[in-house]
Design a protein around this motif. Structure first.
Motif, PDB file in Angstrom:
ATOM      1  N   GLN A  47      -2.055   0.008  -0.644  1.00 25.27           N
ATOM      2  CA  GLN A  47      -1.936  -0.228  -2.086  1.00 25.27           C
ATOM      3  C   GLN A  47      -2.375   0.998  -2.869  1.00 25.27           C
ATOM      4  O   GLN A  47      -1.788   1.323  -3.904  1.00 25.27           O
ATOM      5  CB  GLN A  47      -2.764  -1.447  -2.492  1.00 25.27           C
ATOM      6  CG  GLN A  47      -2.207  -2.751  -1.999  1.00 25.27           C
ATOM      7  CD  GLN A  47      -3.084  -3.927  -2.371  1.00 25.27           C
ATOM      8  OE1 GLN A  47      -4.246  -3.771  -2.753  1.00 25.27           O
ATOM      9  NE2 GLN A  47      -2.526  -5.124  -2.257  1.00 25.27           N
ATOM     10  N   LEU A  48      -3.416   1.685  -2.384  1.00 24.19           N
ATOM     11  CA  LEU A  48      -3.879   2.899  -3.063  1.00 24.19           C
ATOM     12  C   LEU A  48      -2.869   4.028  -2.909  1.00 24.19           C
ATOM     13  O   LEU A  48      -2.652   4.805  -3.844  1.00 24.19           O
ATOM     14  CB  LEU A  48      -5.235   3.339  -2.522  1.00 24.19           C
ATOM     15  CG  LEU A  48      -6.449   2.826  -3.293  1.00 24.19           C
ATOM     16  CD1 LEU A  48      -6.525   3.426  -4.662  1.00 24.19           C
ATOM     17  CD2 LEU A  48      -6.549   1.339  -3.350  1.00 24.19           C
ATOM     18  N   ARG A  49      -2.244   4.108  -1.749  1.00 23.34           N
ATOM     19  CA  ARG A  49      -1.205   5.132  -1.560  1.00 23.34           C
ATOM     20  C   ARG A  49      -0.031   4.880  -2.505  1.00 23.34           C
ATOM     21  O   ARG A  49       0.510   5.811  -3.111  1.00 23.34           O
ATOM     22  CB  ARG A  49      -0.743   5.150  -0.106  1.00 23.34           C
ATOM     23  CG  ARG A  49      -1.786   5.691   0.838  1.00 23.34           C
ATOM     24  CD  ARG A  49      -1.268   5.744   2.271  1.00 23.34           C
ATOM     25  NE  ARG A  49      -2.353   6.056   3.166  1.00 23.34           N
ATOM     26  CZ  ARG A  49      -2.916   5.180   4.008  1.00 23.34           C
ATOM     27  NH1 ARG A  49      -2.472   3.938   4.088  1.00 23.34           N
ATOM     28  NH2 ARG A  49      -3.912   5.545   4.777  1.00 23.34           N
ATOM     29  N   GLY A  54       2.647   6.333  -7.799  1.00 22.16           N
ATOM     30  CA  GLY A  54       3.171   5.797  -9.056  1.00 22.16           C
ATOM     31  C   GLY A  54       4.062   4.588  -8.871  1.00 22.16           C
ATOM     32  O   GLY A  54       4.855   4.265  -9.747  1.00 22.16           O
ATOM     33  N   GLU A  55       3.910   3.898  -7.755  1.00 18.89           N
ATOM     34  CA  GLU A  55       4.771   2.762  -7.452  1.00 18.89           C
ATOM     35  C   GLU A  55       4.217   1.425  -7.916  1.00 18.89           C
ATOM     36  O   GLU A  55       4.865   0.407  -7.734  1.00 18.89           O
ATOM     37  CB  GLU A  55       5.026   2.702  -5.937  1.00 18.89           C
ATOM     38  CG  GLU A  55       5.786   3.903  -5.428  1.00 18.89           C
ATOM     39  CD  GLU A  55       5.905   3.930  -3.923  1.00 18.89           C
ATOM     40  OE1 GLU A  55       5.437   2.982  -3.256  1.00 18.89           O
ATOM     41  OE2 GLU A  55       6.465   4.897  -3.408  1.00 18.89           O
ATOM     42  N   THR A  56       3.032   1.393  -8.480  1.00 17.81           N
ATOM     43  CA  THR A  56       2.452   0.128  -8.956  1.00 17.81           C
ATOM     44  C   THR A  56       2.216   0.200 -10.447  1.00 17.81           C
ATOM     45  O   THR A  56       2.000   1.272 -11.015  1.00 17.81           O
ATOM     46  CB  THR A  56       1.126  -0.187  -8.249  1.00 17.81           C
ATOM     47  OG1 THR A  56       0.191   0.860  -8.532  1.00 17.81           O
ATOM     48  CG2 THR A  56       1.311  -0.313  -6.745  1.00 17.81           C
ATOM     49  N   GLN A  57       2.249  -0.941 -11.076  1.00 21.76           N
ATOM     50  CA  GLN A  57       1.989  -1.045 -12.512  1.00 21.76           C
ATOM     51  C   GLN A  57       0.614  -1.666 -12.712  1.00 21.76           C
ATOM     52  O   GLN A  57       0.258  -2.619 -12.032  1.00 21.76           O
ATOM     53  CB  GLN A  57       3.036  -1.936 -13.181  1.00 21.76           C
ATOM     54  CG  GLN A  57       4.437  -1.382 -13.101  1.00 21.76           C
ATOM     55  CD  GLN A  57       4.560  -0.082 -13.880  1.00 21.76           C
ATOM     56  OE1 GLN A  57       4.042   0.050 -14.970  1.00 21.76           O
ATOM     57  NE2 GLN A  57       5.246   0.886 -13.300  1.00 21.76           N
ATOM     58  N   PRO A  58      -0.164  -1.147 -13.663  1.00 16.25           N
ATOM     59  CA  PRO A  58      -1.462  -1.763 -13.942  1.00 16.25           C
ATOM     60  C   PRO A  58      -1.260  -3.166 -14.487  1.00 16.25           C
ATOM     61  O   PRO A  58      -0.281  -3.456 -15.152  1.00 16.25           O
ATOM     62  CB  PRO A  58      -2.097  -0.844 -14.989  1.00 16.25           C
ATOM     63  CG  PRO A  58      -0.985  -0.022 -15.524  1.00 16.25           C
ATOM     64  CD  PRO A  58       0.107  -0.002 -14.502  1.00 16.25           C
TER      65      PRO A  58
END
Length: 73
Positions: A47-49, A54-58
């Motif tokens: 998840q951190l990678r 930039g593949e996750t949204q806050p």
């Protein structure tokens, strides 16, 4: 989730090349994916990678908790 061990805040800070206080700030704002295990913060490496790529949204934290629809009091 893989069998890879969960990371600590120190390990996340080292991976992202930021301070540990930056990690805590972004956990509290909901920007950084994490898990709470009792009083401990732990992080799933994949998840951190994805976050670093930039593949996750806050997630929104508390934005709608205090919003009342119009006409409701």
């Amino acid at each position: 989730m893989t069998d890879e061990a969960l990371w600590t805040a120190n390990e996340v800070a080292g991976y992202l090349k930021v301070s540990r206080s930056w990690v805590y700030l972004h956990v509290e704002s909901g920007d950084l994916p994490h898990r709470r295990l009792g009083g401990l913060l732990r992080f799933v490496p994949e998840q951190l990678r994805a976050y670093a790529r930039g593949e996750t949204q806050p997630r929104a934290v508390g934005l709608l908790e205090h919003v009342q629809p119009r006409g409701c009091q």
